[in-house]
Scaffold this active site. Sequence first.
Site, short mmCIF file in Angstrom:
data_model
loop_
_atom_site.label_atom_id
_atom_site.label_comp_id
_atom_site.label_asym_id
_atom_site.label_seq_id
_atom_site.Cartn_x
_atom_site.Cartn_y
_atom_site.Cartn_z
N HIS A 64 11.18 -45.67 6.90
CA HIS A 64 11.33 -46.97 7.54
C HIS A 64 11.39 -48.02 6.43
O HIS A 64 10.62 -47.95 5.46
CB HIS A 64 10.16 -47.25 8.50
CG HIS A 64 10.30 -46.53 9.81
ND1 HIS A 64 9.22 -46.14 10.57
CD2 HIS A 64 11.41 -46.12 10.49
CE1 HIS A 64 9.67 -45.53 11.67
NE2 HIS A 64 10.99 -45.49 11.63
N ASP A 66 10.52 -50.94 5.78
CA ASP A 66 9.39 -51.75 5.28
C ASP A 66 8.53 -51.00 4.27
O ASP A 66 7.57 -51.55 3.73
CB ASP A 66 8.54 -52.31 6.44
CG ASP A 66 8.02 -51.23 7.39
OD1 ASP A 66 8.72 -50.23 7.60
OD2 ASP A 66 6.91 -51.41 7.93
#
Length: 313
Positions: A64, A66
Amino acid sequence: MAYKLLILGAASATPTSTQYTTSQLLTMREQLFLIDCGEGCQQQLRRNRAKMSRIHHIFISHLHGDHYFGLIGLISSFHLQRRTKTLHVYGPPALENIIQVQLKASKTWLSYPLEFHPTQADKVEHILDGEKVDVYSIPLVHGIASTGFKFVEKPSLRKLNVEAVEKYGVEESDRRNLQLGQDWVSSQGETIPNTALTQDPIPPLSYAFCSDTQYSEAVIPAVSGVDLLYHESTFTKRERSLAEITKHSTAGDAAQIAAQANVRTLVLGHYSSRYKTRDVHLREAREYFPEVIAGTENLCIHVDHDSIHAVQE
Ligand SMILES: [Zn+2]
Ligand SMILES: [Zn+2]
């Protein structure tokens, strides 16, 4: 020996003007380990005057954005700084191709070797057998393959009992073997047990990082007894159903894992941007586990055998 954990980013999903996505810098036994590399990680390293040239190992939990959108920038900056030492990157198998595509597209031929070490999210693995620190990957339960990491100091040598060593007249050349745990045989052929000549070494310190994950008791054996546990706490109790849908944890979930794993201190992070303060997270976590720190940007947590304390940098 003491270690320190610097939180570079504690936000989930999107950065703001003051909050950054997940990145942490662990300094253990004089080695620097970068854990996740969210967007803005590089600026945060600079802000905190981290010795970037001493980072040789980067650990990425999952893909992901982030958790790794800062990685290509950091790899690129190391090249522009004419780095020559090998950089080791541990992460999901697809990460290597993602980075290579970006390097190829920009015709960047790195000034240093970049070595990828693919992680597997189905079992605990010993992924780094270092001179001073061991690192393990820990399977987590998330929307995509995700692993945590555990960092454990290598055991120290046994401590010589100076009085006993002198009493028996142990030669200087034999003392190293004593520290390694061997018994000692005198010139008269008498065997003196190691425990009569040495004392137990200082126990190794450890740190475990668990992000991102839903509440999963399967993680407990792998993080059992660590000195400091980071466990994501994206949500509070009010958003319990959202936590379940997105496969994230609440602060209470994190604290229940900390309590069952019998760790010394829990640090929270990966907060959803809907929360303006960390008060509710802290309050809900402390319902299950007393020793909780709200991880925030530029907080440095110092861990030794006697105390664990946080300093805002
Ligand atoms: Zn995340
Ligand atoms: Zn995630």
